[in-house]
Design a protein around this motif. Sequence first.
Motif, PDB file in Angstrom:
ATOM      1  N   LEU A 200      -5.854  -5.843  -6.143  1.00 25.13           N
ATOM      2  CA  LEU A 200      -6.289  -4.631  -5.459  1.00 25.13           C
ATOM      3  C   LEU A 200      -7.489  -3.984  -6.138  1.00 25.13           C
ATOM      4  CD1 LEU A 200      -2.858  -3.008  -4.633  1.00 25.13           C
ATOM      5  CD2 LEU A 200      -4.282  -4.457  -3.198  1.00 25.13           C
TER       6      LEU A 200
ATOM      7  N   LEU B 210       4.629  -2.006  -4.951  1.00 21.54           N
ATOM      8  CA  LEU B 210       5.238  -1.527  -6.187  1.00 21.54           C
ATOM      9  C   LEU B 210       6.592  -0.919  -5.822  1.00 21.54           C
ATOM     10  CD1 LEU B 210       2.239   0.147  -8.027  1.00 21.54           C
ATOM     11  CD2 LEU B 210       2.921  -2.244  -7.915  1.00 21.54           C
TER      12      LEU B 210
ATOM     13  N   SER C 140      11.913   5.637 -14.560  1.00 17.48           N
ATOM     14  CA  SER C 140      12.709   4.617 -13.871  1.00 17.48           C
ATOM     15  C   SER C 140      13.440   3.712 -14.860  1.00 17.48           C
ATOM     16  CB  SER C 140      11.813   3.799 -12.959  1.00 17.48           C
ATOM     17  OG  SER C 140      10.769   3.235 -13.696  1.00 17.48           O
TER      18      SER C 140
ATOM     19  N   THR D  53      -0.804  -8.101  -8.674  1.00 15.18           N
ATOM     20  CA  THR D  53      -1.083  -7.316  -7.472  1.00 15.18           C
ATOM     21  C   THR D  53      -2.137  -6.254  -7.761  1.00 15.18           C
ATOM     22  OG1 THR D  53       1.222  -7.613  -6.842  1.00 15.18           O
ATOM     23  CG2 THR D  53      -0.021  -5.937  -5.656  1.00 15.18           C
ATOM     24  N   ARG D  54      -1.946  -5.552  -8.868  1.00 15.63           N
ATOM     25  CA  ARG D  54      -2.909  -4.502  -9.218  1.00 15.63           C
ATOM     26  C   ARG D  54      -4.309  -5.089  -9.376  1.00 15.63           C
ATOM     27  NH1 ARG D  54      -0.811   0.435 -10.845  1.00 15.63           N
ATOM     28  NH2 ARG D  54       1.448   0.479 -11.093  1.00 15.63           N
TER      29      ARG D  54
ATOM     30  N   LEU E 147      -3.172   3.046  -4.021  1.00 22.38           N
ATOM     31  CA  LEU E 147      -3.576   2.265  -5.199  1.00 22.38           C
ATOM     32  C   LEU E 147      -5.036   1.779  -5.168  1.00 22.38           C
ATOM     33  CD1 LEU E 147      -1.823   1.872  -7.616  1.00 22.38           C
ATOM     34  CD2 LEU E 147      -1.147  -0.352  -6.740  1.00 22.38           C
TER      35      LEU E 147
ATOM     36  N   ARG F 137      -2.320  -0.839   3.023  1.00 21.84           N
ATOM     37  CA  ARG F 137      -2.946  -0.890   1.700  1.00 21.84           C
ATOM     38  C   ARG F 137      -4.197  -1.767   1.745  1.00 21.84           C
ATOM     39  NH1 ARG F 137       0.649  -3.320  -3.025  1.00 21.84           N
ATOM     40  NH2 ARG F 137       0.153  -5.216  -1.887  1.00 21.84           N
TER      41      ARG F 137
ATOM     42  N   ILE G 148      -7.286   4.576  -5.861  1.00 15.80           N
ATOM     43  CA  ILE G 148      -7.296   4.977  -7.276  1.00 15.80           C
ATOM     44  C   ILE G 148      -8.275   4.097  -8.034  1.00 15.80           C
ATOM     45  CG2 ILE G 148      -5.940   4.979  -9.410  1.00 15.80           C
ATOM     46  CD1 ILE G 148      -3.522   5.810  -7.766  1.00 15.80           C
TER      47      ILE G 148
ATOM     48  N   ARG H 232     -15.015   9.025 -15.164  1.00 14.07           N
ATOM     49  CA  ARG H 232     -14.259   7.896 -14.641  1.00 14.07           C
ATOM     50  C   ARG H 232     -13.097   7.573 -15.579  1.00 14.07           C
ATOM     51  NH1 ARG H 232     -14.450   3.519 -10.676  1.00 14.07           N
ATOM     52  NH2 ARG H 232     -12.447   2.622 -11.234  1.00 14.07           N
TER      53      ARG H 232
ATOM     54  N   GLU I 180       3.405  -7.572 -10.712  1.00 12.37           N
ATOM     55  CA  GLU I 180       2.789  -6.272 -10.415  1.00 12.37           C
ATOM     56  C   GLU I 180       1.354  -6.219 -10.959  1.00 12.37           C
ATOM     57  OE1 GLU I 180       4.889  -2.732 -11.859  1.00 12.37           O
ATOM     58  OE2 GLU I 180       2.893  -1.885 -12.223  1.00 12.37           O
TER      59      GLU I 180
ATOM     60  N   ARG J 171       1.979   6.191  -2.129  1.00 12.73           N
ATOM     61  CA  ARG J 171       1.483   5.849  -3.454  1.00 12.73           C
ATOM     62  C   ARG J 171       0.981   4.394  -3.484  1.00 12.73           C
ATOM     63  NH1 ARG J 171      -0.710   8.507  -7.463  1.00 12.73           N
ATOM     64  NH2 ARG J 171      -0.298   7.491  -9.436  1.00 12.73           N
TER      65      ARG J 171
ATOM     66  N   TYR K 214     -10.429  10.136 -15.294  1.00  8.41           N
ATOM     67  CA  TYR K 214      -9.730   9.885 -14.033  1.00  8.41           C
ATOM     68  C   TYR K 214      -8.682   8.800 -14.238  1.00  8.41           C
ATOM     69  CZ  TYR K 214      -9.265   8.406  -9.132  1.00  8.41           C
ATOM     70  OH  TYR K 214      -8.791   8.074  -7.896  1.00  8.41           O
TER      71      TYR K 214
ATOM     72  N   ARG L 188       8.906   0.956  -7.081  1.00  7.17           N
ATOM     73  CA  ARG L 188       9.375   2.318  -7.338  1.00  7.17           C
ATOM     74  C   ARG L 188       8.411   3.378  -6.848  1.00  7.17           C
ATOM     75  NH1 ARG L 188      11.973  -0.522 -11.775  1.00  7.17           N
ATOM     76  NH2 ARG L 188       9.935  -0.905 -12.642  1.00  7.17           N
TER      77      ARG L 188
ATOM     78  N   GLU M 127      -4.531   9.024 -14.091  1.00  6.23           N
ATOM     79  CA  GLU M 127      -3.707   8.185 -13.216  1.00  6.23           C
ATOM     80  C   GLU M 127      -2.726   7.347 -14.036  1.00  6.23           C
ATOM     81  OE1 GLU M 127      -3.421   8.437 -10.078  1.00  6.23           O
ATOM     82  OE2 GLU M 127      -5.029   9.918  -9.961  1.00  6.23           O
TER      83      GLU M 127
ATOM     84  N   ARG N  61      -7.891  10.960  -1.272  1.00  3.46           N
ATOM     85  CA  ARG N  61      -7.078   9.769  -1.389  1.00  3.46           C
ATOM     86  C   ARG N  61      -5.817   9.892  -0.529  1.00  3.46           C
ATOM     87  NH1 ARG N  61      -6.383   9.351  -7.456  1.00  3.46           N
ATOM     88  NH2 ARG N  61      -4.269  10.060  -7.085  1.00  3.46           N
TER      89      ARG N  61
END
Lengths: 248, 416
Positions: free
Chosen positions: B329, A108, B21, B325-326, A119, A167, A122, B3, B322, A115, B6, A110, B10, A131
């Motif tokens: 993950l 990511l 940004s 990617t998330r 991820l 990561r 999280i 959860r 992104e 961080r 949480y 930015r 986040e 974490r």
Amino acid sequence: METRNSIRPPGPVVIDIENITKEYVMGEEVVRALRGVSLQIRRNEYLAIMGPSGSGKSTLMNMLGCLDTPTSGRYEFNGKNVAEMDDDELAAVRNREIGFVFQTFNLLPRSTSLRNVELPLIYAGINPDRRVERAAQVLADVGLGDRIHHKPNELSGGQRQRVAIARALVNGPSIILADEPTGNLDSKTGEEIMELVENLYQHGNTIILVTHERDIAAHARRTVHLRDGLIEMDHVGFIPELDLPVAR
Amino acid sequence: MKRFLYELGESWKIAAAQMRSNLTRSTLTALGVIIGIIAVTLMGTAVNGISIGFDKSMAVLGDDVLYVTQWPWKPVDDWWNYRDRKKIKTEYAETLNRMIAATPNSNLVVAVPTSNFMRSIKYGGNQVNNVFVLGTTSDFIITSTIDCTAGRFFNELESRGGANVVVIGYDVADALFPSENPIDKSVLINGQLFKVIGVNTRQGTFLGLFSWDSMVAMPLGAFNKYFSAKTESDVRVKVKDKTRLADAKDELTGLMRRVRGLPPEKKDDFSINEQQAFKSTLDPMKNSIAIAGLFITGLSLFVGAIGIMNITFVSVKERTKEIGTRKALGARRRTILLQFLIESTALCLLGGFVGLAFAYLMCFGIGKAVPSFPIHFSLGLVLISMIVSILTGLFSGFAPAWTASRLDPVTALRYE
């Protein structure tokens, strides 16, 4: 490099694929990307998947990484049937069991290294204190202990890939799935990254490398060649000159 | 649940980082919501103000007072049936009072006659035109909510004697006596001198409806003596228990029929009204103003919401990789959905806060510049604006967030 010859004893089966196929509909044409692939990968293996473009290499990687499900066939991950899981169950498997390393790093832009590494934690619901501690530890392990508050654009390509590897490692996954991890790096930096990967293997991680570069695949202890959606060869070791299986 | 909280926490952090940004873009997008919220909030304050003004004007009538009049307080189609009715006479009040006294357990307290006339009123070089001059008895104070800031209302003695005394409204006092104390001064009405004995507390005006501020009250005796000609008269009757207003109305109808000497087969030749009758005529008017106003200003908020929706779509598109990617993950659909929903909601909420602050300042400014303009800022309005902002965010963010959450990770990762 003497370590290259040291094969660590494989553990129990992590990935068990039997006769999986994958078909895509593109326009009016049905593309059969995988036509019946069977593969077993054990804990603590270091495997390279090779093949020309269009061989089904990427499709197989997506299957192994639980990003996609096969059209038919059986896929068990640590004994659990993945082929029939829904999106959220697959997400949970990816989160806990698979560490992805991408050619383009996919950090990511930015967010700081810390961080970025946080991820997966999280998404696993780990509390903030543990974490940060865990993410900082893994970053230190890959040699970036002094770069945890840097953003990706403040890091070199090799450092970025190290962040991505950190990561991938942070949730203690069963396999590391690296897709052309050196594709965007110069050869010297690429070699450094491959040393880091070798190091991870030596520390008991299971590595799956997807690449079309022979030099890179040569690091692996086992090579699987794909062609036209089928496994052409699956052999231990690597003979760069011949690219043929050695006798067992 | 834990959860969820949480993930919520986040997602907030991610949203805040995202807004920081993309500062210019976020600000411009929020501007749409800011303007929308300002418009809606200002309209809300105006609607509030109008509503309060109406109620205040209504309160003058009193919710425990019945009015005996020739015409009913509602629009009528058969006006010819009312035109030839006998006038209401002030003497009825005395008769009614005797009857009330003779009725055990009467639900009525007292009947008060009122006569009125428009006149100008002078003091020295100052003059006020079209003042509502009211002739009544000292019992008037019982049926009314008015108070005196200075002096007093006239007493029973002055009332019976028809003394030349007046109680004047706040605005009248203000106009006639800019720099003097009006008490014990003599004012000129229709060529007659009257002594000011009291000034009413300021009530405030609304659209010029029934305000005591521009009114003058005097004993009925004096009123009849000097302004005997064509005056309008009513009788107002105070009710003991306002929860039993209907019973009181029936009782008063019976009494009035006796006063008029109507045989049973004849219809009432008078009307009995209460505040409620007025309200039911005015409320639809008030409501249509509110609905039309809020609808039109709501459109500007809607435009703001579309801006947010647009920018969230752009954001989803830009960040496809992104999102891939998330997902790789381990982000679940819900996590992605929540992330984008919170981004749009945070933007709207921020816009809402800023808009509200501006609206508050504007209200303050308008209130200072034009005090009579009906505008009222309330805590309820703040809460509603915040809720509307959040709903706007959820509404405008949902479609893009849903799209994002449904993205196929393989396709998303390959997106350049």
